[in-house]
Scaffold this motif. Structure first.
Motif, PDB file in Angstrom:
ATOM      1  N   ARG A  13      -2.331  -1.877  -8.789  1.00 53.23           N
ATOM      2  CA  ARG A  13      -3.272  -2.138  -7.696  1.00 53.23           C
ATOM      3  C   ARG A  13      -4.359  -3.109  -8.144  1.00 53.23           C
ATOM      4  NH1 ARG A  13      -2.714   3.633  -6.539  1.00 53.23           N
ATOM      5  NH2 ARG A  13      -4.631   4.041  -7.708  1.00 53.23           N
ATOM      6  N   ASN A  58       0.820   3.811  -3.289  1.00 48.58           N
ATOM      7  CA  ASN A  58       0.021   4.997  -2.953  1.00 48.58           C
ATOM      8  C   ASN A  58       0.393   6.144  -3.877  1.00 48.58           C
ATOM      9  OD1 ASN A  58      -1.718   6.731  -1.581  1.00 48.58           O
ATOM     10  ND2 ASN A  58      -0.099   7.391  -0.165  1.00 48.58           N
ATOM     11  N   GLY A  59      -0.393   6.339  -4.900  1.00 45.38           N
ATOM     12  CA  GLY A  59      -0.133   7.390  -5.876  1.00 45.38           C
ATOM     13  C   GLY A  59      -1.291   7.496  -6.843  1.00 45.38           C
ATOM     14  N   THR A  60      -1.156   8.372  -7.831  1.00 47.49           N
ATOM     15  CA  THR A  60      -2.256   8.617  -8.765  1.00 47.49           C
ATOM     16  C   THR A  60      -1.904   8.282 -10.216  1.00 47.49           C
ATOM     17  OG1 THR A  60      -1.534  10.939  -8.971  1.00 47.49           O
ATOM     18  CG2 THR A  60      -3.221  10.442  -7.314  1.00 47.49           C
ATOM     19  N   LEU A  95      -4.576   5.705   3.531  1.00 45.91           N
ATOM     20  CA  LEU A  95      -3.477   6.596   3.155  1.00 45.91           C
ATOM     21  C   LEU A  95      -3.977   7.783   2.334  1.00 45.91           C
ATOM     22  CD1 LEU A  95      -0.711   4.003   2.181  1.00 45.91           C
ATOM     23  CD2 LEU A  95      -0.707   5.519   4.173  1.00 45.91           C
ATOM     24  N   GLN A  96      -4.946   7.551   1.474  1.00 45.98           N
ATOM     25  CA  GLN A  96      -5.436   8.617   0.620  1.00 45.98           C
ATOM     26  C   GLN A  96      -6.356   9.581   1.362  1.00 45.98           C
ATOM     27  OE1 GLN A  96      -7.087   6.772  -2.870  1.00 45.98           O
ATOM     28  NE2 GLN A  96      -5.121   5.869  -3.483  1.00 45.98           N
ATOM     29  N   ARG A 102      -2.912  16.389   3.819  1.00 50.84           N
ATOM     30  CA  ARG A 102      -1.614  16.673   3.227  1.00 50.84           C
ATOM     31  C   ARG A 102      -0.800  17.669   4.045  1.00 50.84           C
ATOM     32  NH1 ARG A 102      -0.853  12.535   0.743  1.00 50.84           N
ATOM     33  NH2 ARG A 102       1.009  13.590  -0.093  1.00 50.84           N
ATOM     34  N   ALA A 119       0.833  -1.202   0.000  1.00 51.21           N
ATOM     35  CA  ALA A 119       0.000   0.000   0.000  1.00 51.21           C
ATOM     36  C   ALA A 119       0.871   1.257   0.000  1.00 51.21           C
ATOM     37  CB  ALA A 119      -0.924  -0.005   1.209  1.00 51.21           C
ATOM     38  N   LEU A 120       1.944   1.240   0.767  1.00 52.83           N
ATOM     39  CA  LEU A 120       2.851   2.392   0.784  1.00 52.83           C
ATOM     40  C   LEU A 120       3.526   2.570  -0.570  1.00 52.83           C
ATOM     41  CD1 LEU A 120       4.468   1.842   4.303  1.00 52.83           C
ATOM     42  CD2 LEU A 120       2.814   3.609   3.672  1.00 52.83           C
ATOM     43  N   LEU A 124      -4.583   1.406   1.606  1.00 57.69           N
ATOM     44  CA  LEU A 124      -4.554   2.400   0.530  1.00 57.69           C
ATOM     45  C   LEU A 124      -5.658   3.443   0.710  1.00 57.69           C
ATOM     46  CD1 LEU A 124      -3.790   0.465  -2.779  1.00 57.69           C
ATOM     47  CD2 LEU A 124      -2.631   2.509  -1.950  1.00 57.69           C
ATOM     48  N   HIS A 174      -2.273   2.498 -10.701  1.00 59.71           N
ATOM     49  CA  HIS A 174      -3.672   2.025 -10.707  1.00 59.71           C
ATOM     50  C   HIS A 174      -3.757   0.627 -11.303  1.00 59.71           C
ATOM     51  CE1 HIS A 174      -8.042   2.247 -10.909  1.00 59.71           C
ATOM     52  NE2 HIS A 174      -7.963   1.838 -12.175  1.00 59.71           N
TER      53      HIS A 174
END
Length: 301
Positions: A112, A102-104, A186-187, A191, A98-99, A183, A109
């Motif tokens: 995942r 963890n992104g966009t 985390l999202q 921020r 998950a770490l 995940l 994607h």
């Protein structure tokens, strides 16, 4: 004032009326079978002796026999080993992935999505996949190892490795559950604390330890609880891969209860085993949940 009281009464009645179908369904599919299980565990019922169905002359006989049954006591130890190892690594691997994911970005994607595949497969399909992997004659793993000059015996036929082979299959199937939950957590982390810590020169390790981990700790506790409960239901893997063997090395408690109830027709004794499992799951869940949430309350106090 009277109109306000009537409105609250009508609101409560409407709430109860809306909730009643769910309560009735819960009682029918959960509480009634549980009560039947407990009642059956208090009798010496077996299919070879059906007249003992309502014999409550010695209601604790099955539980006394459990305390003197070495095979049952060994199944508890086996279950604890399997549960601890599988749940621990599911949480660790799920957290680590998950770490990393963890992104966009689009490839994250896609990654995942691919990692979620084991979790959505039916348990029987997962068991058959690992049966093929662990069978030397048809296993791609064994064929690749033989190309490298490595000869590996069947892991599920070796008493020293059979239980851990099942744990590996269980970990592979269910680490995506932890990954998905973490995940999502985390999202949802704000921020601002992360950016402030980064500007102050905090290392990635300290940011994770003092900011990220406190945020996701409740999720990790929930994941551990869910996976702990499900680890007591690793029946398909054991049934397909080892059938409780070699010997009784992989015979966990629920599988031993299955043998007693359906192989030997000792329904009363098998029901007592199921009741012990149920109580054990509740106790372990309470201990883990209380430890996790009490730490969370102390941190927020």
């Amino acid at each position: 004032m009277k109109g306000k009281t009537n409105w609250r009464s009508q609101q409560r009645n409407a709430w109860l009326a809306g909730l009643m179908p769910s309560i009735i369904l819960l009682v029918v599919i959960t509480l009634l079978p549980a009560m039947a299980l407990i009642i059956t565990s208090l009798t010496p019922l077996s299919l070879t002796n059906p007249q003992e169905t309502f014999n409550f002359s010695d209601p604790l006989i099955n539980y006394r026999q459990l305390l003197e049954d070495p095979r049952f006591l060994n199944s508890i130890i086996t279950q604890i080993k399997l549960s601890l190892v599988s749940v621990l690594f599911q949480v660790i691997i799920g957290l680590g992935l998950a770490l990393l994911l963890n992104g966009t970005s689009a490839w994250l994607h896609t990654a995942r999505t691919l990692f979620l595949i084991p979790m959505v497969l039916p348990p029987i399909i997962v068991a058959l996949i690992w049966k093929i992997i662990y069978t030397p004659d048809i296993s791609p793993l064994h064929q690749v190892l033989e190309l490298w000059g490595i000869t590996l015996n069947s892991l599920i036929a070796n008493p020293a490795t059979a239980l851990w082979a099942i744990a590996v299959a269980d970990i592979w199937q269910w680490f995506p559950f932890t990954m998905l939950m973490v995940l999502a957590a985390l999202q949802m982390i704000p921020r601002d604390p992360l950016e402030a810590a980064s500007l102050d020169g905090a290392s990635a390790r300290n940011i994770f330890r003092y900011i990220v981990l406190p945020y996701i700790k409740p999720v990790l506790v929930v994941c551990a609880l869910f996976r702990l409960i499900d680890s007591f239901k690793a029946f398909p893997l054991i049934y397909i891969l080892t059938d409780g063997g070699p010997g009784t090395v992989t015979e966990v408690t629920n599988y031993y209860g299955f043998i007693q109830a359906f192989n030997f027709s000792y329904w009363g004794y098998g029901s007592a085993i199921a009741v012990v499992i149920l109580v054990g799951v509740f106790v372990l869940s309470y201990i883990i949940g209380k430890a996790g949430w009490s730490d969370e309350r102390k941190a927020s106090a």
